[in-house]
Design an enzyme around this catalytic site. Structure first.
Site, mmCIF file in Angstrom:
data_model
loop_
_atom_site.group_PDB
_atom_site.id
_atom_site.type_symbol
_atom_site.label_atom_id
_atom_site.label_comp_id
_atom_site.label_asym_id
_atom_site.label_seq_id
_atom_site.Cartn_x
_atom_site.Cartn_y
_atom_site.Cartn_z
ATOM 1 N N VAL A 81 -21.451 0.111 -5.928
ATOM 2 C CA VAL A 81 -21.425 -1.354 -5.854
ATOM 3 C C VAL A 81 -22.842 -1.902 -5.670
ATOM 4 O O VAL A 81 -23.299 -2.788 -6.392
ATOM 5 C CB VAL A 81 -20.527 -1.837 -4.688
ATOM 6 C CG1 VAL A 81 -20.637 -3.342 -4.503
ATOM 7 C CG2 VAL A 81 -19.071 -1.438 -4.935
ATOM 8 N N ALA A 82 -23.556 -1.342 -4.686
ATOM 9 C CA ALA A 82 -24.853 -1.930 -4.324
ATOM 10 C C ALA A 82 -25.901 -1.735 -5.421
ATOM 11 O O ALA A 82 -26.805 -2.557 -5.548
ATOM 12 C CB ALA A 82 -25.333 -1.355 -3.002
ATOM 13 N N GLY A 98 -26.988 1.262 1.946
ATOM 14 C CA GLY A 98 -26.181 2.058 1.012
ATOM 15 C C GLY A 98 -26.338 1.517 -0.392
ATOM 16 O O GLY A 98 -25.932 0.385 -0.671
ATOM 17 N N VAL A 99 -26.990 2.321 -1.269
ATOM 18 C CA VAL A 99 -27.181 1.848 -2.654
ATOM 19 C C VAL A 99 -26.332 2.709 -3.589
ATOM 20 O O VAL A 99 -26.837 3.374 -4.491
ATOM 21 C CB VAL A 99 -28.667 1.920 -3.116
ATOM 22 C CG1 VAL A 99 -28.991 0.713 -3.979
ATOM 23 C CG2 VAL A 99 -29.643 2.017 -1.986
ATOM 24 N N GLY A 100 -25.021 2.694 -3.353
ATOM 25 C CA GLY A 100 -24.084 3.456 -4.169
ATOM 26 C C GLY A 100 -23.639 2.646 -5.379
ATOM 27 O O GLY A 100 -24.381 1.804 -5.895
ATOM 28 N N LYS A 131 0.856 -1.191 0.000
ATOM 29 C CA LYS A 131 0.000 0.000 0.000
ATOM 30 C C LYS A 131 0.886 1.232 0.000
ATOM 31 O O LYS A 131 2.039 1.174 0.461
ATOM 32 C CB LYS A 131 -0.857 -0.004 1.277
ATOM 33 C CG LYS A 131 -2.094 0.846 1.188
ATOM 34 C CD LYS A 131 -3.256 0.097 0.579
ATOM 35 C CE LYS A 131 -4.486 0.944 0.469
ATOM 36 N NZ LYS A 131 -5.625 0.216 -0.072
#
Ligand code: NAD
Length: 366
Positions: free
Chosen positions: A183-184, A179-181, A79
């Protein structure tokens, strides 16, 4: 102090990068390269103290070792953290300077996007080094990772359903989504196509409405999502949401979502889920579709091949549930075990002399 910590976590390398002209202050951490070069994103964050940046890069790099290993990738973990304000400290020179430091590691570390960095930042790095993924499509990028993260999550959910209900068929099942961003939303699309029912919540009303309009989802309040009558809960917004307050409210039989670090306390809350008879699919394996997809760029991106690798998340979750049952440990610990035993097995492969070694030797005589 730093060496004690590196020794404790068995870290390979910590590289401090400074460039006065561009203002670059970055730390690259390579945790483990047993399985291959260390792939991990570049996080741009306004750390209060340098110590916080070091702690974060060590934690995140080790997390990538586990994630890449458990996903079945031939990649180690690393990272980069960049200390600064992403809204005002970025410049072309800044990222080109970082690109040169990455180039100097000779491929031991491969960079990608993370919090605070963008595709155009990766493009600047790409001017200086090939050891970067997530560049723009013109240069052969794998594109937006979210649909692939969603596909991996969907496959993980199928396998989790099999564990909890005896079948991986999600039709007729009710999935609660927090959360429906990016990805969702893709997940909801896949679930809707499969005949699942959806219950959603989000702080963004437009995001909720989109799921209601397009997939017939039922909208509920932010706190209500924990206690709804559903079969599987998919946390896709925030970390730490599986805790003392929320777990007793859950009526689901399984949790499988994309958010990172869902268990506030890995030991305590992992055990609370087990005691409540709730199957937990480990987050860092569930959400590995994005990294699996971006890593395919290293072989010359092929969408079909990447999709097939992302589908394999089903099998990785299968292995994890099998280990958990055999060893009577939590799925989270089983995921760690899967990663560690894969690294150990490759470390122990007998080092017989190969043609590749011969090429390395002949290269010295040129
Ligand atoms: P996103 O920002 O597009 O979506 C997150 C959604 O959660 C947003 O719509 C936001 O409004 C909502 N939200 C925020 N706080 C909330 C709250 N308190 N209650 C309900 N909703 C809330 O992010 P994303 O890219 O879809 O990622 C979702 C999660 O998955 C994140 O935790 C992310 O770290 C993780 N993840 C994403 C990827 C990827 O490929 N995008 C890969 C691995 C992990």
């Amino acid at each position: 102090m730093i060496f004690t910590e590196m020794e404790h976590g068995d870290y390979e390398q910590l590289v401090f990068c400074q460039d006065k002209q561009s203002g670059l202050k970055a730390i690259i951490c390579i945790h483990d390269t047993t399985l291959g070069p260390a792939l991990g994103g570049i996080r741009f964050w306004n750390y209060d103290k340098e110590e916080d940046a070091i702690t974060d890069v060590l934690r995140l790099a080790k997390g990538m070792t586990y994630k890449n290993a458990a996903a079945g990738l031939n990649l180690g973990g690393g990272k980069t953290v960049v200390i600064g304000d992403a809204s005002k400290d970025k410049s072309e020179a800044f990222f080109r300077s970082l690109g040169r430091y990455i180039e100097n590691l000779g491929g031991r570390y491969i960079a990608a996007e993370d919090v605070g960095t963008t595709v155009s930042d990766m493009d600047y790095i790409f001017q200086e080094t090939d050891y970067v993924c997530g560049i723009s499509e013109a240069y052969g990028s794998s594109g937006n990772p979210s649909p692939f993260t969603a596909l991996g999550l969907f496959r993980a959910m199928q396998r989790t359903a099999k564990e909890a209900f005896g079948s991986d068929d999600l039709s007729g099942k009710t999935i609660s989504v927090q959360g429906v961003g990016n990805v969702a939303y893709s997940l909801c699309e896949l679930l809707h196509e499969s005949g699942a029912n959806l219950i959603v919540t989000d702080i963004n009303e437009k995001a909720v409405q989109r799921a209601v309009d397009n997939f017939g989802a039922k909208a509920v309040g932010l706190d209500e999502i924990y206690s709804v009558d559903a079969d599987i809960f998919a946390p896709c917004a925030l970390g730490g949401i599986l805790n003392d307050d929320t777990i007793p409210q859950l009526k689901v039989k399984a949790v499988c979502g994309s958010a990172n670090n869902q268990l506030l306390d890995i030991e305590k809350h992992g055990q609370m889920l087990t005691d409540a008879g709730i199957m937990y699919a480990p987050d860092y394996v569930v959400n590995s579709g994005g990294v699996i997809n971006v890593a395919d760029e290293l072989e010359g991106y092929d969408k079909e091949r990447a999709t097939s690798k992302v589908n394999n998340v089903y099998n990785q979750i299968d292995k994890i549930f099998t280990i958990a049952k055999e060893q009577n440990i939590s799925p989270q610990h089983a995921a760690d075990h899967l990663a560690e035993s894969r690294i150990e097995a490759i470390q122990n492969v007998k080092s017989v002399f190969t043609q590749k070694d011969k090429n390395i030797l002949s290269g010295r005589r040129k």
